[in-house]
Design an enzyme around this catalytic site. Structure first.
Site, mmCIF file in Angstrom:
data_model
loop_
_atom_site.group_PDB
_atom_site.id
_atom_site.type_symbol
_atom_site.label_atom_id
_atom_site.label_comp_id
_atom_site.label_asym_id
_atom_site.label_seq_id
_atom_site.Cartn_x
_atom_site.Cartn_y
_atom_site.Cartn_z
ATOM 1 N N MET A 1 0.734 -1.303 0.107
ATOM 2 C CA MET A 1 -0.179 0.049 -0.349
ATOM 3 C C MET A 1 0.796 1.138 -0.110
ATOM 4 S SD MET A 1 -2.983 -0.854 -0.583
ATOM 5 C CE MET A 1 -3.891 0.130 0.196
ATOM 6 N N ARG A 2 2.000 1.248 -0.376
ATOM 7 C CA ARG A 2 2.692 2.877 -1.024
ATOM 8 C C ARG A 2 2.938 2.636 -1.996
ATOM 9 N NH1 ARG A 2 2.711 5.765 2.739
ATOM 10 N NH2 ARG A 2 4.345 6.112 3.020
ATOM 11 N N HIS B 1 -4.237 -5.721 -9.464
ATOM 12 C CA HIS B 1 -5.029 -4.772 -8.583
ATOM 13 C C HIS B 1 -6.739 -5.564 -8.772
ATOM 14 C CE1 HIS B 1 -7.039 -0.887 -8.552
ATOM 15 N NE2 HIS B 1 -7.927 -1.386 -9.255
ATOM 16 N N GLU C 1 -8.205 -13.752 -8.383
ATOM 17 C CA GLU C 1 -6.629 -12.951 -7.692
ATOM 18 C C GLU C 1 -5.660 -14.623 -7.790
ATOM 19 O OE1 GLU C 1 -6.268 -10.002 -5.267
ATOM 20 O OE2 GLU C 1 -8.629 -8.992 -5.376
ATOM 21 N N LEU D 1 5.103 4.486 -5.329
ATOM 22 C CA LEU D 1 6.244 4.177 -5.589
ATOM 23 C C LEU D 1 7.073 5.096 -6.159
ATOM 24 C CD1 LEU D 1 6.234 -0.135 -6.085
ATOM 25 C CD2 LEU D 1 7.541 1.413 -4.138
HETATM 26 C C1 GRF Z 1 -5.844 -7.566 -3.008
HETATM 27 O O1 GRF Z 1 -7.233 -7.401 -2.957
HETATM 28 C C2 GRF Z 1 -4.433 -6.964 -4.170
HETATM 29 O O2 GRF Z 1 -6.211 -7.444 -4.815
HETATM 30 C C3 GRF Z 1 -4.811 -5.798 -3.274
HETATM 31 O O3 GRF Z 1 -4.939 -5.691 -2.305
HETATM 32 C C4 GRF Z 1 -5.592 -6.754 -2.198
HETATM 33 C C5 GRF Z 1 -4.139 -7.557 -1.105
HETATM 34 O O4 GRF Z 1 -5.084 -8.660 -0.559
HETATM 35 N N1 GRF Z 1 -3.835 -4.438 -4.450
HETATM 36 P P1 GRF Z 1 -3.699 -9.945 0.680
HETATM 37 O O5 GRF Z 1 -3.452 -8.938 1.064
HETATM 38 O O6 GRF Z 1 -3.106 -10.286 -1.038
HETATM 39 O O7 GRF Z 1 -4.864 -10.881 1.233
#
Ligand code: GRF
Length: 219
Positions: A93-94, A112, A177, A96
């Site tokens: 969550m940074r 994403h 994901e 870059l």
């Molecule tokens: C995921 O939904 C990913 O797509 C987003 O942040 C979330 C991270 O979840 N970038 P995790 O930490 O992998 O469980």
């Protein structure tokens, strides 16, 4: 061919990281997760990585105050120290800076939780529900300096149902994901992905089954 040495960068629970670790356990996978780094010292994903026997480190961005460049230099230094070849951002969550991104040209992936270029940024599931889209999903892309804008490697789609809540939709997307990130890493580690005019080609082709996970609709 030797397996690519991969670092996963996290900030939280690390479920995508866990999926990458699981998928790359087998020695015939072209990549191995050798290092997990968090900018949040207590991130839940760190314990998961330790339990899997993987080297971990925390580079707490708060230690650097507003000095983003110093934070990134520290991050880069430990990645180099661990002889990392590919970087996977997984809930990192940074934002870059271009300097850091340019250290990893077509060697840094991000996941994403939306079908880019729709719903860049945060709160993607809420915004997808508000927009009334019928398909939602997730995207693995190469990281470029502009946020959520790099060449798309793999996408996975899910249906949006009438009674979906944000949490239900998020869980459905998360399942996808966990499939597409290991798949994208495999393609990249095998050297099958090239970029032409800002678009990814797989095996030199524009559309490849390997780059799309389509939903199976159920009532
Ligand atoms: C995921 O939904 C990913 O797509 C987003 O942040 C979330 C991270 O979840 N970038 P995790 O930490 O992998 O469980």
């Amino acid at each position: 061919m030797s397996r690519k040495r991969v670092a996963v960068l996290i900030s939280g629970r690390g479920s995508n990281m866990a999926a990458l670790i699981e998928a790359t356990k087998s020695v015939d996978h072209p990549a191995e997760i050798v290092f997990v780094v968090s900018n949040v010292p207590g991130a839940g994903g760190l314990a998961t990585a330790v339990a899997a026997g993987i080297a971990v480190a925390s580079v707490d961005h708060r230690r650097f105050g507003k000095d983003r460049a110093a934070f990134e230099r520290a991050l880069q230094a430990i990645l180099v120290e661990h002889r990392i070849e590919l970087v996977c951002l997984a809930g990192f969550m940074r934002l870059l800076t271009p300097w850091f991104v340019e250290q990893w040209p077509q060697r840094m992936l991000n996941i994403h939780p939306a079908l880019l270029p729709a719903f860049k940024g945060l709160d993607t599931h809420r915004r997808a529900l508000e927009a009334g889209v019928k398909r939602h999903g997730a995207t693995v892309h190469f990281v470029v300096p502009e946020m959520d804008a790099g060449p798309i490697v793999v996408q996975g789609a899910v249906p949006v149902r009438a009674d979906d809540t944000e949490a239900i939709l998020a869980a459905r997307v998360l399942t996808v994901e966990h499939c597409i990130y290991p798949q994208a890493l495999r393609l990249v580690a095998e050297g099958r992905v090239t970029v032409a005019d800002g678009r990814c080609l797989v095996d030199g082709q524009q559309v490849r089954e390997a780059a799309l996970l389509a939903p199976v609709d159920r009532p």
